[in-house]
Design an enzyme around this catalytic site. Structure first.
Site, short mmCIF file in Angstrom:
data_model
loop_
_atom_site.label_atom_id
_atom_site.label_comp_id
_atom_site.label_asym_id
_atom_site.label_seq_id
_atom_site.Cartn_x
_atom_site.Cartn_y
_atom_site.Cartn_z
CG HIS A 110 12.18 -106.12 -81.44
ND1 HIS A 110 10.85 -106.16 -81.07
CD2 HIS A 110 12.88 -106.55 -80.37
CE1 HIS A 110 10.75 -106.60 -79.82
NE2 HIS A 110 11.98 -106.84 -79.36
CG ASP A 139 10.34 -107.05 -75.71
OD1 ASP A 139 11.32 -106.87 -76.46
OD2 ASP A 139 9.69 -108.12 -75.69
CD GLU A 173 12.95 -110.22 -80.92
OE1 GLU A 173 13.69 -110.94 -80.24
OE2 GLU A 173 11.78 -109.93 -80.56
CD GLU A 174 8.56 -109.89 -79.27
OE1 GLU A 174 8.70 -111.09 -78.98
OE2 GLU A 174 8.90 -108.97 -78.52
CD GLU A 198 15.07 -107.87 -77.44
OE1 GLU A 198 14.30 -107.99 -76.47
OE2 GLU A 198 14.67 -107.86 -78.61
CG HIS A 381 6.63 -111.13 -74.26
ND1 HIS A 381 6.98 -112.26 -74.97
CD2 HIS A 381 7.35 -110.12 -74.79
CE1 HIS A 381 7.89 -111.94 -75.88
NE2 HIS A 381 8.13 -110.63 -75.79
#
Length: 409
Positions: A110, A139, A173-174, A198, A381
């Site tokens: 992504h 990510d 995606e998030e 991922e 994140h």
């Protein structure tokens, strides 16, 4: 007529492969050499991508990332389709490469991150003590890079023993979107196996199961009043929301790996007014799909117990990604990956994750799926997110060889 490699045949060949000593102790020298040769180049591409803000919904940055990836894939011979998605404020990419074999392999990564505009300028790509830092470095910009360079290795080898490789780049995606979800499901149905890019887990692992996600919403209606002159005439929606958060926050089930965490609370806009509206939202994760049904019912049942009389409380549960269960098919994929990593004298950790991902959608339509093929990293994140520089070569090797092995089974 298009030839479809039957999944039952794939399952049978995977089972056979697990029963036989298919791997030598020695690495594939040419693949290893190519992966090592590409390390510096891969890091430069990673730097380019990380230094572009591409938070979910930020169209200009997502377009930049998409254009760079598309250009790389075109050079590898892929045909490109862009799927517009207003909800994502961008477009998803479906890149397709035809081969001469039988297996259809789907790679997924992504392009969006969780970081706001300006993050790339505040924390640009840099390497310190063997770790690369920057927004989205692992990510999932590291996953995009791992995929592109594994495909470059295959091209160098002249390897075409697959029927088709599809590289799907999700722009949302998030946060998720209906268009992206349907695109992934429909694409996965047409493939024999999915490898999701991922991030690799911090201990150098793959992900064999994931929790599903949902959002619980609690809305409270009260009655406004002057907070100093006559607070007793009001019905405090904020206080009722706080009560609901405390009791509904206990609906998780540790044994079943179900969690509910309230993360967003909104009430009132003036300190001298009793708030007549309040909203609370919770992140819900579950490893078992039936747990979402249970949570939805319990939200209604438990919320009937109110603290503030004459307030109105309503609850709802918005389903997100489904759980990705561990299956016999995913275990067979793990065995192949372990054999390949063993060629480098390395061992993969096999893990589950509380984070939801696009792999759940692929697995949900019955396509054997394994996750975590991106570059290894940690602190996902957060502003401290990092990627291990020394994981680039072994991860490109792993993905290249995984495609080779799945193509010839």
């Amino acid at each position: 007529m298009r030839f479809i490699f039957p999944r039952t045949l794939l399952a049978a060949t995977l089972a056979l492969s697990c029963a036989l000593p298919a791997y030598s102790a020695e690495p594939h020298k040419q693949v290893q050499a190519d992966a090592e040769q590409y390390k510096a180049e891969a890091l430069k591409l990673l730097e380019r991508l990380v230094n572009i803000d591409s938070g979910s919904g930020y169209g200009p940055g997502l377009t930049q990332v998409s254009d760079i990836a598309v250009e790389e894939l075109k050079q590898l011979g892929f045909s490109i389709e862009r799927v517009q998605d207003a909800a994502a404020n961008s477009s998803h990419v479906i890149a397709t490469l035809k081969g001469s074999g039988k297996a259809k392999i789907l790679l997924m990564a992504h392009m969006d991150t969780v970081f706001k505009e300006g993050s790339a300028a505040e924390r640009p790509f840099h390497i310190k003590d063997g770790r690369a830092y920057g927004p989205g470095v692992m990510d999932d910009k590291g996953g995009i890079v791992a995929g592109i360079y594994a495909l470059k290795v295959l091209k160098n080898q002249g390897f075409k023993d697959y029927a088709q490789i599809t590289f799907l780049l999700d722009a949302s995606e998030e946060t998720g979107s209906d268009i992206a979800s349907e695109l992934i499901r429909n694409t996965a149905k047409a493939h024999d196996v999915t490898l999701n890019l991922e991030p690799g887990r911090p201990a150098d692992g793959l992900v064999v199961w994931r929790k599903g996600s949902a959002t619980a919403v609690v809305e409270v209606k009260g009655k406004a009043a002057h907070a100093g002159v006559a607070p007793e005439l009001g019905r405090n929606a904020a206080m009722e929301a706080a009560h609901q958060i405390l009791q509904l926050g206990k609906l998780g089930d540790e044994e079943k790996k179900t969690t509910i965490n309230f993360t967003v609370i909104k009430a009132g806009d003036r300190t001298n007014v009793i708030p007549d509206q309040a909203t609370a939202k919770a992140d819900v994760r579950a490893a078992l799909p039936e747990e979402f049904d249970r949570i939805e019912k319990d939200l209604v049942r438990v919320s009937a117990n109110k603290l503030i009389p004459d307030t109105e409380v309503t609850t709802s549960l918005k389903r997100g990604l489904p759980p990705m269960p561990q299956t016999p098919e995913s275990d067979k994929l793990v065995a192949i990956a372990q054999g390949i990593y063993g060629e480098l004298g390395k061992t993969l950790t096999i893990e589950g994750s509380g984070g939801a991902a696009d792999a759940s959608l692929s697995a949900g339509v019955g396509t054997p799926t394994l996750d975590g093929f991106g570059i290894v990293g940690g602190n996902i994140h957060t502003p401290e997110e990092y990627a291990e520089v020394e994981s680039v070569v072994p991860r490109v090797y792993l993905l290249s060889r995984m495609i080779m092995e799945l193509s010839t089974r």
